[in-house]
Design a protein around this motif. Structure first.
Motif, PDB file in Angstrom:
ATOM      1  N   ASP A  83      37.632   5.370 -23.274  1.00 21.57           N
ATOM      2  CA  ASP A  83      38.259   6.287 -22.284  1.00 21.57           C
ATOM      3  C   ASP A  83      37.264   6.096 -21.077  1.00 21.57           C
ATOM      4  OD1 ASP A  83      40.665   6.487 -23.712  1.00 21.57           O
ATOM      5  OD2 ASP A  83      39.766   8.216 -24.742  1.00 21.57           O
ATOM      6  N   ILE A  85      35.439   5.734 -17.798  1.00 20.96           N
ATOM      7  CA  ILE A  85      35.822   5.043 -16.693  1.00 20.96           C
ATOM      8  C   ILE A  85      34.552   4.184 -16.108  1.00 20.96           C
ATOM      9  CG2 ILE A  85      36.614   5.299 -14.251  1.00 20.96           C
ATOM     10  CD1 ILE A  85      38.027   7.707 -15.405  1.00 20.96           C
ATOM     11  N   ASP A  89      37.644  -0.186 -12.379  1.00 21.79           N
ATOM     12  CA  ASP A  89      38.884   0.116 -13.104  1.00 21.79           C
ATOM     13  C   ASP A  89      39.829   0.703 -12.098  1.00 21.79           C
ATOM     14  OD1 ASP A  89      37.727  -0.379 -15.457  1.00 21.79           O
ATOM     15  OD2 ASP A  89      37.219   1.725 -16.157  1.00 21.79           O
ATOM     16  N   LEU A  91      42.855   3.528 -11.552  1.00 22.44           N
ATOM     17  CA  LEU A  91      43.170   4.807 -11.961  1.00 22.44           C
ATOM     18  C   LEU A  91      44.881   5.004 -11.538  1.00 22.44           C
ATOM     19  CD1 LEU A  91      39.809   6.859 -11.600  1.00 22.44           C
ATOM     20  CD2 LEU A  91      40.868   5.610 -13.641  1.00 22.44           C
ATOM     21  N   THR A 139      35.356  10.628 -18.602  1.00 20.41           N
ATOM     22  CA  THR A 139      36.635  10.188 -19.282  1.00 20.41           C
ATOM     23  C   THR A 139      37.678  10.579 -18.294  1.00 20.41           C
ATOM     24  OG1 THR A 139      36.785  12.247 -20.346  1.00 20.41           O
ATOM     25  CG2 THR A 139      35.591  10.856 -21.516  1.00 20.41           C
ATOM     26  N   PRO A 140      38.989  10.379 -18.581  1.00 19.84           N
ATOM     27  CA  PRO A 140      39.948  10.569 -17.726  1.00 19.84           C
ATOM     28  C   PRO A 140      40.300  12.337 -17.755  1.00 19.84           C
ATOM     29  CG  PRO A 140      40.701   8.901 -18.897  1.00 19.84           C
ATOM     30  CD  PRO A 140      39.321   9.003 -19.467  1.00 19.84           C
ATOM     31  N   THR A 163      45.458   8.590 -15.455  1.00 21.78           N
ATOM     32  CA  THR A 163      45.654   7.700 -16.590  1.00 21.78           C
ATOM     33  C   THR A 163      44.500   6.536 -16.175  1.00 21.78           C
ATOM     34  OG1 THR A 163      47.430   6.502 -15.337  1.00 21.78           O
ATOM     35  CG2 THR A 163      47.871   8.036 -17.107  1.00 21.78           C
ATOM     36  N   ARG A 164      44.048   5.670 -16.995  1.00 26.44           N
ATOM     37  CA  ARG A 164      43.050   4.657 -16.765  1.00 26.44           C
ATOM     38  C   ARG A 164      43.752   3.401 -17.487  1.00 26.44           C
ATOM     39  NH1 ARG A 164      39.900   2.263 -20.459  1.00 26.44           N
ATOM     40  NH2 ARG A 164      37.978   1.046 -19.476  1.00 26.44           N
TER      41      ARG A 164
END
Length: 377
Positions: A83, A85, A89, A91, A139-140, A163-164
């Motif tokens: 998870d 980031i 990435d 999002l 993390t998200p 969300t990732r």
């Protein structure tokens, strides 16, 4: 007059036969040097090769086989956080507000969707009314808390979800003999080497000859595909930027001389003995081979050469290992002596084979002489 011409032609034929005989005996065709010629290249005789007769000590000292495998730096690397980031990435944000006319929501709507927000190279994203927020390394859920705190200063009790989707920041490149080459994201199911190979469709060659190389920065490690699946320690965790290359093993030995075939032979991933190497090319040529003159030629590393010779040497050494298959334990020694990448297996011709060639040359010469004499008569 006719008798004179006949005698003249006969004399010339005899001279021609003598020349052919001498030439045939001096330069008969053969597959390579004989045993005495190889022995003449020994260090003791002024040459530059160590000629060593194989015995039990030699087989033990020389059976060094460079093994494939990953170093501790590869094996001890932790798995990528599923998870976490990273820069690159992508999002997606969903923001709910408890007011009719919110900061981000349109009139009559309760939420706002901010999709396809890419984390920049510095690790930041921009969120309206929250400003530039550092996302990389979080993390998200951690990022959600940061954005919620900042928006709380602008709108009452905002609710945020993050969300990732793995992007350019956590990917590996898979190349070579795989079904699907490409750049793949490291996601929860593909954080190990074997899982990533499966994601790429698996290998496109026979598993027994497949070698998997992983390049990570300035370090490189490789492993047999079969060893990868046989031991969990070889199924290393992947890191962003890894390059995975699957290729057919290139290790081989060369077979020359009085054998069933003269060719370059792939080693595969098995330990090949001298007996197996001879068998792989059709065995000894029964009409030519000297079973007392089986040679394995190689450049031996300094450490191995020192063990074989029983004394310290400096630098790699040219070694000519001699296997006499006619000795009581000759076949056992050949069975225990392993072939390595780059070796040359050479079998000399038997003296009888050279003698037969000389006889054949003489018989052929006599036939030629008879033909000339018949013409003269």
């Amino acid at each position: 007059m006719t008798a004179f011409l006949s005698r003249n032609l006969a004399a010339r034929a005899s001279m021609l036969a003598s020349l052919i005989f001498l030439t045939a005996c001096a330069a008969l065709p053969r597959s390579g040097p004989n045993k005495p010629e190889i022995y003449d290249g020994a260090v003791e005789r002024g040459g530059d090769a160590q000629v060593i007769f194989v015995n039990d000590h030699v087989t033990r000292a020389s059976n060094f086989t460079p093994a494939y495998g990953f170093s501790n730096s590869f094996r001890n690397a932790s798995a990528v956080g599923a998870d976490e980031i990273r820069a690159g990435d992508v999002l997606g944000l969903s923001i709910w507000e408890n007011v009719d006319d919110g900061l981000l929501t349109s009139l009559g709507a309760s939420s706002s969707q901010l999709q396809q927000i890419q984390v920049d190279s510095g690790g930041y994203i921009f969120v309206p009314y929250a400003g530039r927020v550092r996302a990389a390394g979080s993390t998200p859920d951690q990022l959600r808390q940061v954005i919620t705190t900042r928006l709380s200063e602008q709108t009452p009790d905002p609710q945020v979800t993050v969300t990732r989707v793995a992007g350019d920041g956590a990917t590996v490149s898979v190349l070579g003999k795989v079904v699907g080459q490409g750049v793949y994201p490291i996601e929860r199911p593909t954080r190990s080497l074997s899982a990533m190979l499966a994601k790429a469709g698996g290998v496109a060659i026979e598993p027994e000859i497949a070698v998997v190389t992983v390049k990570r920065g300035n370090s490189t490690g490789k492993v047999w595909l079969t060893d990868l699946y046989a031991g969990a320690s070889n199924d290393i965790a992947l890191r962003p930027g890894d390059i995975i290359l699957v290729e057919e093993d290139q290790r081989s030995f060369t077979a020359l001389g009085a054998l069933g075939g003269q060719t370059r032979v792939p080693l595969g991933n098995e330990m090949i003995s001298a007996i197996e190497a001879i068998a792989m090319v059709g065995g000894l040529n029964s009409n030519l081979a000297d079973p007392t003159g089986v040679f394995v030629l190689r450049d031996e590393p300094e450490a191995v050469a020192s063990k074989v010779l029983g004394k310290p040497v400096y630098g790699s050494q040219r070694m000519a290992y001699v296997l006499d298959l006619t000795r009581p334990n000759g076949l056992f020694l050949a069975r225990d002596f392993y072939i390595r990448d780059g070796d040359t297996v050479y079998v000399t011709e038997a003296p009888m084979a050279q003698w037969r060639k000389r006889i054949g040359a003489v018989v052929g010469t006599i036939g030629s002489v008879n033909s000339v004499q018949n013409l003269a008569n």
